[in-house]
Design a protein around this motif. Structure first.
Motif, short mmCIF file in Angstrom:
data_model
loop_
_atom_site.label_atom_id
_atom_site.label_comp_id
_atom_site.label_asym_id
_atom_site.label_seq_id
_atom_site.Cartn_x
_atom_site.Cartn_y
_atom_site.Cartn_z
N ARG A 188 39.99 31.57 22.47
CA ARG A 188 40.96 31.87 23.52
C ARG A 188 42.35 31.40 23.10
NH1 ARG A 188 40.55 30.08 29.96
NH2 ARG A 188 42.28 31.42 30.69
N ALA A 189 43.30 32.31 23.13
CA ALA A 189 44.69 32.03 22.77
C ALA A 189 45.50 33.27 23.10
CB ALA A 189 44.82 31.69 21.29
N SER A 190 46.79 33.24 22.87
CA SER A 190 47.54 34.48 22.85
C SER A 190 47.15 35.24 21.59
CB SER A 190 49.05 34.19 22.85
OG SER A 190 49.44 33.53 24.04
N LEU A 191 47.01 36.56 21.69
CA LEU A 191 46.60 37.38 20.55
C LEU A 191 47.71 38.35 20.17
CD1 LEU A 191 42.92 38.50 21.40
CD2 LEU A 191 43.69 36.43 20.23
N GLY B 266 44.54 35.80 25.74
CA GLY B 266 43.60 36.70 25.09
C GLY B 266 42.31 36.03 24.69
N LEU B 267 41.37 36.86 24.28
CA LEU B 267 40.07 36.39 23.81
C LEU B 267 39.70 37.20 22.58
CD1 LEU B 267 37.94 34.26 24.70
CD2 LEU B 267 36.66 36.16 25.71
N LEU B 268 39.40 36.51 21.48
CA LEU B 268 38.94 37.14 20.25
C LEU B 268 37.47 36.83 20.08
CD1 LEU B 268 39.82 38.67 17.61
CD2 LEU B 268 40.03 36.41 16.56
N ARG C 295 44.52 27.68 23.70
CA ARG C 295 45.60 28.07 24.61
C ARG C 295 46.89 27.31 24.26
NH1 ARG C 295 42.84 27.61 30.45
NH2 ARG C 295 41.49 26.21 29.25
N GLY C 296 48.00 28.01 24.39
CA GLY C 296 49.29 27.49 23.96
C GLY C 296 49.62 27.85 22.53
N LYS C 297 48.66 28.47 21.83
CA LYS C 297 48.85 28.88 20.44
C LYS C 297 48.65 30.39 20.33
CE LYS C 297 47.44 24.40 18.54
NZ LYS C 297 47.32 23.71 19.84
N ILE C 298 48.93 30.93 19.14
CA ILE C 298 48.83 32.37 18.89
C ILE C 298 47.80 32.61 17.80
CG2 ILE C 298 50.07 34.41 18.08
CD1 ILE C 298 52.68 32.95 18.95
#
Length: 438
Positions: free
Chosen positions: A12-15, A35-37, A67-70
């Motif tokens: 889970r992070a920004s994607l 987002g979710l990868l 979360r808070g990361k890309i």
């Protein structure tokens, strides 16, 4: 809605990833703020909004929380010399004296397999901590240097392209092969390594001045015999080099034409630098689907010149970014973007951050004819991805906290970031690098 069960892994992070070149297409990228990868068996199972995908996860699927990361696809470096790791940042007044003073003596050591193995491990460590999951790698003239590199990359499960340098003239005797012997060695290495696991072979004439016409002719025959291999070499990097090539090959219209004459322009051919090409050269590259590896840190370091993005784009040339270590002064593709932006500005053009991230991911995959395998989060693609930390340094954190949109955020990462901004690197779904906890 289907349910995804273990061994699916979720992140889970920004994607961020791309499906087109932002220079030529609107809505070329996909951005999921939350987002979710999803990864299964080393490949991308899904990528999208957390709110949409999380209900598809079965009980017991662990979500790694970034979360808070890309999260974006792993960087792809299309031109780098692993034997030059130990001579990075060596002073010289230009390309040719730099080769003679530092490069050739350093490469001499790779006749020792133990030395090659040790440098290969260190080199791959640097790629992983810099977020580079695939590279097109020059080894040395020694077969054992290729064996050392591929043995190390295979043990880590990495997708790498590499090849033995071909060089039978205008070099020290201790690094010279022969026209027939160098190509025969290359054929043996192709049979041993090409498409073994995630390894792919690149036929690698160093550059036209160090290969005789006989060697270039045999290299062209080898490329025709193995059409799914790569070709990698240098072209039009430096004015003195271009003049040398003109003297050595007076019948050729241009430096690029030397390679074209021997059948070395084709898909999966990667040409480093391409600074002093003319419009006809760029048109020929586009026609043959040969690609350019743009090496801004190296070109600035050696004073070779400034790549013209606008002229190459006008002809539709496949482009990618490359570190060119050891003339390049950083393994980090973020720092490569930093210099690429400045090179473009000095040539009167502008590289948006989105374009730079494209060139280091999907753009490079397209240049290598690997779209669908690496470079974005298409379902079924290999799960090579990195985690970027916009707060990796105090300055970066302060600047990104003020960003109003994605372009500003990525621009700050490109201009202020370095390997400290890589929080984690994954290849084939397996973690290869994890930044130490603060």
């Amino acid at each position: 809605m289907s349910t995804l069960s273990p061994p699916v892994r979720a992140y889970r992070a920004s994607l961020l990833h791309f499906h087109a070149d932002p220079a030529f297409a609107e809505n070329a990228y996909v951005w999921h703020e939350d987002g979710l990868l999803l990864v299964a068996d080393g490949r991308i199972a899904a990528a999208g909004d957390y709110a949409r995908l999380s209900p598809t996860l079965a009980d017991g699927v662990e979500i790694v929380d970034y979360r808070g990361k890309i999260i974006c696809p792993g960087f792809i470096d299309t031109h780098v010399h692993f034997p030059q790791t130990d001579m990075i940042a060596s002073p010289a007044p230009g390309l040719l004296p730099w080769l003679n003073s530092y490069t050739f003596p350093t490469e001499r050591q790779f006749g020792d397999p133990a030395h090659g193995a040790e440098v290969a491990e260190f080199f791959l460590d640097q790629l992983m901590r810099s977020g580079t999951t695939t590279a097109m790698v020059y080894c040395t003239v020694h077969k054992q240097s290729v064996d050392a590199f591929f043995s190390a990359s295979q043990a880590r499960g990495l997708r790498m392209v590499a090849g033995k340098v071909l060089m039978d003239r205008n070099c020290p005797d201790f690094l010279a092969d022969t026209a027939e012997g160098g190509v025969r060695d290359s054929a043996e290495l192709i049979e041993r390594w090409h498409k073994r696991g995630r390894a792919q072979y690149a036929i690698t004439p160093r550059f036209a001045p160090t290969s005789s016409e006989a060697q270039l002719a045999l290299t062209g025959e080898l490329a025709r015999a193995y059409p799914d291999t790569y070709i990698q070499t240098h072209v039009a990097e430096n004015c003195d080099e271009c003049n040398w090539v003109k003297a050595l090959f007076p019948a050729s219209r241009s430096y690029l034409d030397v390679y074209d004459h021997y059948g070395l322009l084709r898909p999966r051919a990667m040409y480093g630098h391409c600074i002093w090409l003319d419009d006809d050269d760029f048109a020929r590259m586009a026609e043959t689907r040969a690609a350019a590896a743009v090496c801004p840190t190296s070109n600035l370091f050696l004073g070779s010149g400034l790549f013209d993005f606008e002229r190459a784009d006008a002809r539709g040339v496949l482009l990618s970014l490359a570190s060119d270590v050891g003339a390049g002064t950083s393994f980090c593709m973020l720092q490569t973007m930093n210099e690429a932006y400045k090179v473009a500005r000095m040539k009167g053009s502008y590289l948006p951050a989105l374009r730079m991230f494209y060139l280091a991911t999907l753009g490079a995959a397209r240049a290598m004819q690997l779209e669908g395998t690496i470079g974005n989060f298409a379902i079924g693609a290999e799960a090579d991805f990195i985690v970027l930390d916009p707060a990796a340094t105090p300055l970066l954190a302060r600047r990104t906290n003020e960003c109003d949109n994605l372009e500003e955020l990525l621009f700050a990462l490109a201009l202020l970031g370095d390997d400290r901004a890589i929080a984690a690197t994954y290849s084939g779904g397996r973690v290869q690098w994890q930044a130490p906890a603060p």
